[in-house]
Design a protein around this motif. Structure first.
Motif, PDB file in Angstrom:
ATOM      1  N   LYS A 193       0.803  -1.263   0.063  1.00 58.35           N
ATOM      2  CA  LYS A 193       0.023  -0.110   0.019  1.00 58.35           C
ATOM      3  C   LYS A 193       0.814   1.299   0.032  1.00 58.35           C
ATOM      4  N   GLU A 194       2.157   1.132   0.647  1.00 62.09           N
ATOM      5  CA  GLU A 194       2.841   2.393   0.779  1.00 62.09           C
ATOM      6  C   GLU A 194       4.204   2.182  -0.166  1.00 62.09           C
ATOM      7  N   GLY A 195       4.716   3.241  -0.728  1.00 60.24           N
ATOM      8  CA  GLY A 195       5.784   3.370  -1.501  1.00 60.24           C
ATOM      9  C   GLY A 195       7.201   3.279  -0.630  1.00 60.24           C
ATOM     10  N   PHE A 196       8.323   3.216  -1.529  1.00 57.91           N
ATOM     11  CA  PHE A 196       9.404   2.993  -0.912  1.00 57.91           C
ATOM     12  C   PHE A 196      10.387   3.941  -1.669  1.00 57.91           C
ATOM     13  N   THR A 197      11.483   4.400  -1.235  1.00 58.18           N
ATOM     14  CA  THR A 197      12.515   5.091  -1.768  1.00 58.18           C
ATOM     15  C   THR A 197      13.063   4.301  -2.670  1.00 58.18           C
ATOM     16  N   GLN A 198      13.996   4.820  -3.733  1.00 55.84           N
ATOM     17  CA  GLN A 198      14.339   3.798  -4.918  1.00 55.84           C
ATOM     18  C   GLN A 198      15.940   3.353  -4.389  1.00 55.84           C
ATOM     19  N   ASP A 199      16.120   3.522  -3.245  1.00 57.56           N
ATOM     20  CA  ASP A 199      17.564   2.706  -2.956  1.00 57.56           C
ATOM     21  C   ASP A 199      17.534   1.480  -2.082  1.00 57.56           C
ATOM     22  N   VAL A 200      15.951   0.905  -2.179  1.00 57.07           N
ATOM     23  CA  VAL A 200      15.926  -0.412  -1.259  1.00 57.07           C
ATOM     24  C   VAL A 200      16.082  -1.617  -2.382  1.00 57.07           C
ATOM     25  N   LYS A 201      16.483  -2.805  -1.709  1.00 55.93           N
ATOM     26  CA  LYS A 201      16.658  -3.994  -2.353  1.00 55.93           C
ATOM     27  C   LYS A 201      15.395  -4.933  -2.110  1.00 55.93           C
ATOM     28  N   VAL A 202      15.202  -5.587  -3.254  1.00 56.63           N
ATOM     29  CA  VAL A 202      13.857  -6.562  -3.059  1.00 56.63           C
ATOM     30  C   VAL A 202      14.732  -8.096  -3.185  1.00 56.63           C
ATOM     31  N   GLU A 203      14.385  -8.999  -2.234  1.00 56.22           N
ATOM     32  CA  GLU A 203      14.966 -10.271  -2.422  1.00 56.22           C
ATOM     33  C   GLU A 203      13.785 -11.440  -2.419  1.00 56.22           C
ATOM     34  N   TRP A 204      13.706 -12.133  -3.300  1.00 53.69           N
ATOM     35  CA  TRP A 204      12.916 -13.549  -3.232  1.00 53.69           C
ATOM     36  C   TRP A 204      13.496 -14.607  -2.896  1.00 53.69           C
ATOM     37  N   LYS A 205      13.277 -15.481  -1.766  1.00 54.19           N
ATOM     38  CA  LYS A 205      13.985 -16.577  -1.449  1.00 54.19           C
ATOM     39  C   LYS A 205      12.848 -17.688  -1.313  1.00 54.19           C
ATOM     40  N   HIS A 206      13.644 -18.950  -1.653  1.00 55.97           N
ATOM     41  CA  HIS A 206      12.765 -20.336  -1.707  1.00 55.97           C
ATOM     42  C   HIS A 206      13.482 -21.102  -0.609  1.00 55.97           C
ATOM     43  N   LYS A 207      12.965 -21.449   0.574  1.00 59.35           N
ATOM     44  CA  LYS A 207      13.717 -22.254   1.564  1.00 59.35           C
ATOM     45  C   LYS A 207      15.092 -21.641   1.602  1.00 59.35           C
ATOM     46  N   ASN A 208      15.052 -20.317   1.778  1.00 65.86           N
ATOM     47  CA  ASN A 208      16.492 -19.613   2.181  1.00 65.86           C
ATOM     48  C   ASN A 208      17.222 -19.615   0.959  1.00 65.86           C
ATOM     49  N   LYS A 209      17.019 -20.150  -0.246  1.00 61.33           N
ATOM     50  CA  LYS A 209      17.768 -19.938  -1.200  1.00 61.33           C
ATOM     51  C   LYS A 209      17.188 -18.648  -2.345  1.00 61.33           C
ATOM     52  N   MET A 210      18.116 -18.018  -2.659  1.00 61.10           N
ATOM     53  CA  MET A 210      17.804 -16.743  -3.547  1.00 61.10           C
ATOM     54  C   MET A 210      17.147 -17.419  -4.765  1.00 61.10           C
ATOM     55  N   VAL A 211      16.199 -16.585  -5.293  1.00 64.50           N
ATOM     56  CA  VAL A 211      15.592 -17.257  -6.620  1.00 64.50           C
ATOM     57  C   VAL A 211      15.541 -15.879  -7.415  1.00 64.50           C
ATOM     58  N   HIS A 212      15.127 -14.598  -6.708  1.00 65.58           N
ATOM     59  CA  HIS A 212      15.107 -13.481  -7.575  1.00 65.58           C
ATOM     60  C   HIS A 212      15.314 -12.483  -6.730  1.00 65.58           C
ATOM     61  N   GLU A 213      16.136 -11.310  -7.405  1.00 69.90           N
ATOM     62  CA  GLU A 213      16.356  -9.965  -6.510  1.00 69.90           C
ATOM     63  C   GLU A 213      16.249  -8.757  -7.423  1.00 69.90           C
ATOM     64  N   TYR A 214      15.896  -7.632  -6.769  1.00 69.64           N
ATOM     65  CA  TYR A 214      15.512  -6.458  -7.714  1.00 69.64           C
ATOM     66  C   TYR A 214      16.165  -5.217  -6.865  1.00 69.64           C
ATOM     67  N   GLN A 215      16.757  -4.402  -7.542  1.00 66.29           N
ATOM     68  CA  GLN A 215      17.023  -3.051  -6.921  1.00 66.29           C
ATOM     69  C   GLN A 215      17.176  -2.158  -8.388  1.00 66.29           C
ATOM     70  N   ILE A 216      17.192  -0.948  -8.128  1.00 66.90           N
ATOM     71  CA  ILE A 216      17.401  -0.072  -9.196  1.00 66.90           C
ATOM     72  C   ILE A 216      18.535  -0.537 -10.132  1.00 66.90           C
TER      73      ILE A 216
END
Length: 225
Positions: free
Chosen positions: A31-54
């Motif tokens: 619902k809320e926005g973020f500043t553009q300097d954040v990092k997004v990480e998707w993990k499956h069972k603690n294993k990285m599957v996707h990451e996003y940042q500017i």
């Protein structure tokens, strides 16, 4: 905007899908926005599957053909949609997926977990008569099959195995899986010279080159007099 000291964890969400589907969406809308300097990480069972940042949108989960199996929508921070699309579903994709957002200092701002259940299709029924020359136990998938091992069992007894150039029947050459069809996702088993004792549940399990289970299907055969 979220401050750098604020953190929130969403409730766990459940998603169910049947194996062999082309893709599934693991939802995460904020619902809320973020500043553009954040990092997004998707993990499956603690294993990285996707990451996003500017400047970085990276898939860490690839198929046997090296195609990317995860995808986030364009400009997710502005659209407030951090959902993950998972493609070419396998049974081993089941489990908890966690999306975590960190600020530039590495502190967690927001987290959500989604439990994915990839289900095996319902058991299929096939009926035939004793003495019939052959019957087909169907197993067709849309997933491209490369470097796989397919193992057919009758109850707990191995009846046929396909692995690369090896295509072996374990019941006196009464079974057949056609090589030319496998590349098109057809793992159907032909059972010949039908006998009453052939009745029962046949299960085909498909493993990748690392031995992880990708697909499974069960077919119940009824041989009648």
């Amino acid at each position: 905007m979220f401050s750098s000291v604020f953190s929130l964890e969403y409730q766990l969400e459940m998603v169910e899908v049947t194996q062999g589907k082309e893709f599934v969406l693991l939802p995460f809308k904020i619902k809320e926005g973020f500043t553009q300097d954040v990092k997004v990480e998707w993990k499956h069972k603690n294993k990285m599957v996707h990451e996003y940042q500017i400047g970085k949108d990276q898939c860490h989960l690839k198929g046997q053909d090296q195609k990317q199996r995860t995808e986030m929508k364009k400009d997710p921070l502005n659209t407030k949609d951090l959902s993950l699309t998972l493609k070419d579903l396998h049974l081993t994709d089941s489990g908890v997926y966690t999306c975590t957002i960190y600020n530039k200092d590495g502190h967690m701002l927001l987290r959500k977990s989604v439990t994915l259940s990839v289900r095996v299709p319902e058991v299929q029924m096939v009926e035939t008569l004793k003495g019939v020359q052959s019957v087909l136990l169907p197993f067709i998938t849309d997933i491209k099959l490369q470097d796989v091992t397919a193992e057919w069992k009758h109850e707990d007894k191995k009846v046929h195995v396909y692995k690369g150039d090896q295509n072996q029947s374990y019941i006196q050459s009464r079974t057949e899986v056609k090589n030319e069809q496998i590349k098109n996702g057809d793992l159907s088993l032909t059972l010949k010279d039908l006998q009453l004792t052939d009745s029962g549940v046949y299960t085909c399990t498909v493993y990748n080159k690392d031995g992880h289970m990708l697909l499974q299907k069960a077919v119940t055969l009824s041989v009648k007099v």
